[in-house]
Enzyme design. Structure first.
Site, short mmCIF file in Angstrom:
data_model
loop_
_atom_site.label_atom_id
_atom_site.label_comp_id
_atom_site.label_asym_id
_atom_site.label_seq_id
_atom_site.Cartn_x
_atom_site.Cartn_y
_atom_site.Cartn_z
N SER A 118 0.83 -1.20 0.00
CA SER A 118 0.00 0.00 0.00
C SER A 118 0.86 1.25 0.00
O SER A 118 0.37 2.34 -0.28
CB SER A 118 -0.86 0.04 1.26
OG SER A 118 -1.59 -1.13 1.39
N HIS A 139 -1.15 -2.72 -7.01
CA HIS A 139 -1.89 -2.43 -5.78
C HIS A 139 -3.39 -2.62 -6.00
O HIS A 139 -4.07 -1.75 -6.54
CB HIS A 139 -1.56 -0.98 -5.36
CG HIS A 139 -2.18 -0.55 -4.08
ND1 HIS A 139 -2.43 0.76 -3.78
CD2 HIS A 139 -2.62 -1.27 -3.00
CE1 HIS A 139 -2.99 0.84 -2.58
NE2 HIS A 139 -3.12 -0.38 -2.10
N GLU A 151 -3.92 0.06 -8.85
CA GLU A 151 -2.93 1.15 -8.95
C GLU A 151 -1.60 0.48 -9.30
O GLU A 151 -1.12 -0.37 -8.54
CB GLU A 151 -2.86 1.88 -7.60
CG GLU A 151 -2.10 3.16 -7.61
CD GLU A 151 -2.06 3.85 -6.22
OE1 GLU A 151 -2.17 3.15 -5.19
OE2 GLU A 151 -1.92 5.08 -6.18
N ASN A 189 -3.23 5.83 -1.06
CA ASN A 189 -3.09 5.93 0.40
C ASN A 189 -2.52 7.25 0.88
O ASN A 189 -2.72 7.63 2.02
CB ASN A 189 -2.27 4.75 0.92
CG ASN A 189 -3.14 3.52 0.96
OD1 ASN A 189 -4.21 3.55 1.57
ND2 ASN A 189 -2.74 2.47 0.27
N1 LIG Z 1 -6.06 -4.68 3.78
C1 LIG Z 1 -6.28 -3.85 2.78
O1 LIG Z 1 -7.36 -3.26 2.64
C2 LIG Z 1 -5.20 -3.64 1.74
C3 LIG Z 1 -5.55 -3.01 0.53
C4 LIG Z 1 -4.56 -2.88 -0.46
C5 LIG Z 1 -3.28 -3.35 -0.22
N2 LIG Z 1 -2.97 -3.94 0.98
C6 LIG Z 1 -1.62 -4.44 1.16
O2 LIG Z 1 -1.63 -5.84 0.93
C7 LIG Z 1 -0.62 -6.47 1.73
C8 LIG Z 1 -1.25 -7.54 2.60
O3 LIG Z 1 -2.20 -6.91 3.43
P1 LIG Z 1 -3.36 -7.76 4.13
O4 LIG Z 1 -4.37 -6.78 4.59
O5 LIG Z 1 -3.77 -8.89 3.23
O6 LIG Z 1 -2.56 -8.32 5.39
P2 LIG Z 1 -2.93 -9.56 6.33
O7 LIG Z 1 -2.33 -9.26 7.64
O8 LIG Z 1 -4.40 -9.86 6.25
O9 LIG Z 1 -2.16 -10.80 5.63
C9 LIG Z 1 -0.77 -10.86 5.51
C10 LIG Z 1 -0.38 -12.32 5.38
O10 LIG Z 1 1.01 -12.38 5.06
C11 LIG Z 1 1.53 -13.53 5.69
N3 LIG Z 1 2.99 -13.43 5.77
C12 LIG Z 1 3.76 -12.65 6.57
N4 LIG Z 1 5.07 -12.85 6.31
C13 LIG Z 1 5.13 -13.77 5.31
C14 LIG Z 1 6.19 -14.38 4.59
N5 LIG Z 1 7.46 -14.09 4.86
N6 LIG Z 1 5.89 -15.28 3.63
C15 LIG Z 1 4.60 -15.58 3.34
N7 LIG Z 1 3.54 -15.03 3.99
C16 LIG Z 1 3.80 -14.13 4.95
C17 LIG Z 1 0.85 -13.55 7.05
O11 LIG Z 1 0.90 -14.84 7.64
C18 LIG Z 1 -0.58 -13.12 6.67
O12 LIG Z 1 -1.41 -14.24 6.42
C19 LIG Z 1 0.05 -5.35 2.52
O13 LIG Z 1 1.19 -4.92 1.84
C20 LIG Z 1 -1.01 -4.27 2.53
O14 LIG Z 1 -0.48 -2.98 2.70
C21 LIG Z 1 -3.91 -4.11 1.96
#
Ligand SMILES: NC(=O)c1ccc[n+]([C@@H]2O[C@H](COP(=O)([O-])OP(=O)(O)OC[C@H]3O[C@@H](n4cnc5c(N)ncnc54)[C@H](O)[C@@H]3O)[C@@H](O)[C@H]2O)c1
Length: 283
Positions: A118, A139, A151, A189
């Protein structure tokens, strides 16, 4: 491109796996936590059921989509055969840099490495690899199966061929690519998070309660969701991490996460995914 590896099976990873598998791609879904993989597969199945109920897909489409998803608990598996790796792990630059260093060694030479980050610098992630021209930001928005925007973020060295490949792929998913240059928080963001933080500051200062703050923004600004509800949806840990990245990236305390946001994260109240944030939910 035929095989997509998705690293991280959380909120975003399961949505990304869902949309690619539904469009006929093989998806290798990787997460270090077995439980996250189990939860991801059951969430995808539930979301497909919702699409069946709406009459958008058939039971057969659901089965075909699920059979295209393979899950792994190690990045060593599922990466070698991929044409594209999309990293969607926790929003933490140390974790992401480690992942990019490792996947660069495992992936095929022509494989594109994308991050769903993000806010973390694509250029910095690219610099952890020996293929910075093939590293890009992809993104997706939450919930991935519903939201049209992707994005696309150019790192300083991303080449035209990589950008064109990712723009075309985004269109195959029936989503809309918007290409931007690398900067903290990119566009989405950089604009969204200060608004969410301001709503949290207003709540913290007792200017109004959560429901009223959200109602004002929904009715007054025609937002489909209020900022506090949206923060719960995104994940309060994700919001806090992005604000820290904006604060460090612009060296400006105006982006400092509100104390109340930090407190909620420390208490493990991360929003919908934990059942409580600014509101409570049944998980
Ligand atoms: N949540 C949102 O609305 C949103 C929207 C757009 C982008 N993002 C981005 O997407 C990414 C993930 O966010 P999320 O909300 O899905 O997070 P989340 O916390 O729901 O999931 C993250 C996952 O990554 C796993 N993980 C951590 N380290 C790891 C590794 N070394 N190898 C493999 N898996 C690993 C964790 O076990 C977890 O299941 C982030 O970069 C976030 O900024 C999130």
């Amino acid at each position: 491109m035929k095989i997509i590896a998705v690293i991280g099976a959380g909120t975003m990873g399961n949505g990304i796996a869902h949309v690619f598998a539904q469009k006929g791609f093989q998806v290798n879904l990787v997460d270090t936590q077995e439980k996250a993989l189990e939860k991801a597969l059951s969430t995808i199945a539930k979301n497909l059921d919702r699409q069946i109920k709406k009459g958008n897909i058939t039971e057969e489409d659901k089965i075909n989509t699920l059979t295209r998803i393979f899950s792994y608990t190690s990045v060593h598996k599922g990466i070698q055969e991929a044409d594209l790796v999309i990293e969607a792990a926790t929003e933490n630059s140390v974790i992401k840099k480690e992942i990019f260093t490792e996947i660069d060694k495992l992936a095929k030479p022509d494989c594109i490495l994308a991050s769903n980050t993000s806010s973390i610098s694509i250029t910095q992630l690219a610099n952890c690899t020996n293929r910075p021209h093939q590293v890009i930001g992809m993104h997706f928005m939450n919930p991935v199966p519903v939201m049209k925007l992707v994005e696309i973020i150019n790192g300083q060295q991303t080449d035209t061929k990589t950008i064109e490949a990712i723009v075309s792929l985004t269109k195959i998913l029936e989503k809309v690519p918007c290409v931007v240059n690398d900067a903290p928080g990119f566009i989405a963001n950089r604009i969204l998070m200060p608004m969410i933080n301001e709503a949290i500051l207003a709540l913290q200062e007792g200017i109004s309660d959560a429901a009223t703050i959200d109602e004002i923004m929904k009715l007054g600004m025609a937002h489909p969701m209020g900022p506090l509800q949206l923060a719960d949806y995104i994940g309060l840990d994700v919001c806090k991490n992005i604000l820290v990245i904006l604060q460090d990236g612009f060296n400006n305390t105006k982006y400092a996460p509100a104390d109340l946001l930090i407190q909620k994260v420390n208490e493990g109240k991360l929003g919908i995914k934990t059942g409580e944030g600014f509101y409570t939910y049944s998980v």
